[in-house]
Design a protein around this motif. Structure first.
Motif, PDB file in Angstrom:
ATOM      1  N   ALA A 182      -7.691  -5.779   7.206  1.00 17.83           N
ATOM      2  CA  ALA A 182      -8.320  -4.589   6.615  1.00 17.83           C
ATOM      3  C   ALA A 182      -8.743  -4.858   5.173  1.00 17.83           C
ATOM      4  O   ALA A 182      -8.029  -5.523   4.414  1.00 17.83           O
ATOM      5  CB  ALA A 182      -7.352  -3.414   6.657  1.00 17.83           C
ATOM      6  N   ALA A 183      -9.904  -4.334   4.803  1.00 20.85           N
ATOM      7  CA  ALA A 183     -10.385  -4.496   3.428  1.00 20.85           C
ATOM      8  C   ALA A 183      -9.511  -3.733   2.448  1.00 20.85           C
ATOM      9  O   ALA A 183      -9.285  -4.183   1.317  1.00 20.85           O
ATOM     10  CB  ALA A 183     -11.831  -4.028   3.326  1.00 20.85           C
ATOM     11  N   GLU A 184      -9.018  -2.566   2.879  1.00 16.52           N
ATOM     12  CA  GLU A 184      -8.163  -1.751   2.016  1.00 16.52           C
ATOM     13  C   GLU A 184      -6.942  -1.282   2.808  1.00 16.52           C
ATOM     14  O   GLU A 184      -6.839  -0.121   3.192  1.00 16.52           O
ATOM     15  CB  GLU A 184      -8.945  -0.552   1.476  1.00 16.52           C
ATOM     16  N   PRO A 185      -5.986  -2.174   3.043  1.00 15.72           N
ATOM     17  CA  PRO A 185      -4.785  -1.789   3.786  1.00 15.72           C
ATOM     18  C   PRO A 185      -3.924  -0.852   2.952  1.00 15.72           C
ATOM     19  O   PRO A 185      -4.019  -0.832   1.724  1.00 15.72           O
ATOM     20  CB  PRO A 185      -4.081  -3.127   4.017  1.00 15.72           C
ATOM     21  N   PRO A 186      -3.067  -0.065   3.595  1.00 16.43           N
ATOM     22  CA  PRO A 186      -2.182   0.817   2.829  1.00 16.43           C
ATOM     23  C   PRO A 186      -1.204   0.007   1.993  1.00 16.43           C
ATOM     24  O   PRO A 186      -0.854  -1.130   2.336  1.00 16.43           O
ATOM     25  CB  PRO A 186      -1.470   1.626   3.917  1.00 16.43           C
ATOM     26  N   ALA A 187      -0.763   0.601   0.911  1.00 19.63           N
ATOM     27  CA  ALA A 187       0.209  -0.071   0.048  1.00 19.63           C
ATOM     28  C   ALA A 187       1.620   0.308   0.455  1.00 19.63           C
ATOM     29  O   ALA A 187       1.894   1.449   0.845  1.00 19.63           O
ATOM     30  CB  ALA A 187      -0.034   0.300  -1.408  1.00 19.63           C
TER      31      ALA A 187
END
Length: 206
Positions: A111-116
Motif C-alpha cells: 500500500a502507498a499509505e498503509p495505516p500506522a
C-alpha cells in the motif's frame, strides 16, 4: 466460509492473504533485504502481531486480552484470546491455515499509505515478523482443532502439527528476532497499549 466445509484453497476468496499461495519466498527475501521493515526493532514486530489481535477483537465487538512475554532465550511471545487463526479443511480433509506468516498481507504490504501502528511506523503485516525472525512458532486454537508450526525466516520448517484439544481459543506467536537484522528495543513504552480493543499485559520470564 466455515472451517468444516470441504473445498480447495484455490477457491477460497482472498481477504488478507492469498490462500492458494502457501509460501512466497521472494517476498520473504525482499523483507529481509530491505532495512526499512526492521526499522522499529523488536517492539515494532510485537505491534505487527498485536494489530491482528486488535482486528480480531474489533470484529467480535469485544475487548481482547493479550499477554506479551519476554522469554529467557531472548524470544517474545504474544498470546491472545481470539478465535484462533483461520484454519480450513480441503477436499481431502487436511487442515490449511491462512498463510499469514509466509505470504504478504495484500491490504498493507504494497500500500502507498498503509495505516500506522502505535509507534508511528507503517503496518506491513505479520509476514514481516516471520521474515525478520531466526525462528517463529505459530500456534492457534480453534473450536474445531488446534495446530502449531515452526518457521525459519518465514519459511515453514515443519508441517502443520495437530495438537491435543485444549480449553479456550486463541493464537500464540513466539519469535526470536534475527539479531543481524533487528535491533533490540524495549517493550516498556506506551506503544503496546495503543490498541483500542486490546487489554495488553507485559510479563518478563527472565
Amino acid at each position: 466460509m466455515s472451517a468444516s466445509k470441504p473445498s480447495t484453497p484455490e477457491r477460497w476468496a482472498t481477504t488478507t492473504h492469498d490462500w492458494a499461495l502457501a509460501v512466497d519466498e521472494t517476498h520473504l527475501a525482499h523483507v529481509r533485504a530491505d532495512p526499512r521493515y526492521a526499522a522499529g526493532g523488536v517492539e515494532h514486530l510485537v505491534l505487527e502481531v498485536l494489530a491482528y489481535a486488535d482486528e480480531e477483537a474489533e470484529s467480535q465487538g469485544r475487548v481482547g486480552h493479550v499477554v506479551v512475554t519476554r522469554h529467557d532465550d531472548g524470544s517474545v511471545s504474544v498470546a491472545d484470546d481470539g478465535r484462533g487463526t483461520d484454519t480450513r479443511f480441503d477436499d481431502a480433509g487436511r487442515p490449511v491455515r491462512k498463510p499469514v506468516m509466509a505470504t504478504k498481507d495484500v491490504r498493507f504490504f504494497d500500500a502507498a499509505e498503509p495505516p500506522a501502528l502505535p509507534d508511528g511506523l507503517a503496518r506491513r503485516g505479520m509476514s514481516t515478523v516471520a521474515a525478520l525472525s531466526t525462528w517463529l512458532e505459530h500456534t492457534n486454537r480453534r473450536r474445531d482443532g488446534s495446530w502449531t508450526q515452526r518457521y525459519e525466516h518465514g519459511v515453514p520448517a515443519t508441517e502443520l502439527v495437530e495438537l491435543p484439544p485444549s480449553p479456550g481459543t486463541g493464537t500464540t506467536v513466539r519469535f526470536l528476532a534475527d539479531p543481524d537484522l533487528v535491533r533490540r528495543t524495549g517493550l516498556d513504552g506506551g506503544a503496546l497499549h495503543g490498541f483500542e480493543m486490546l487489554d495488553v499485559v507485559l510479563r518478563d520470564e527472565r
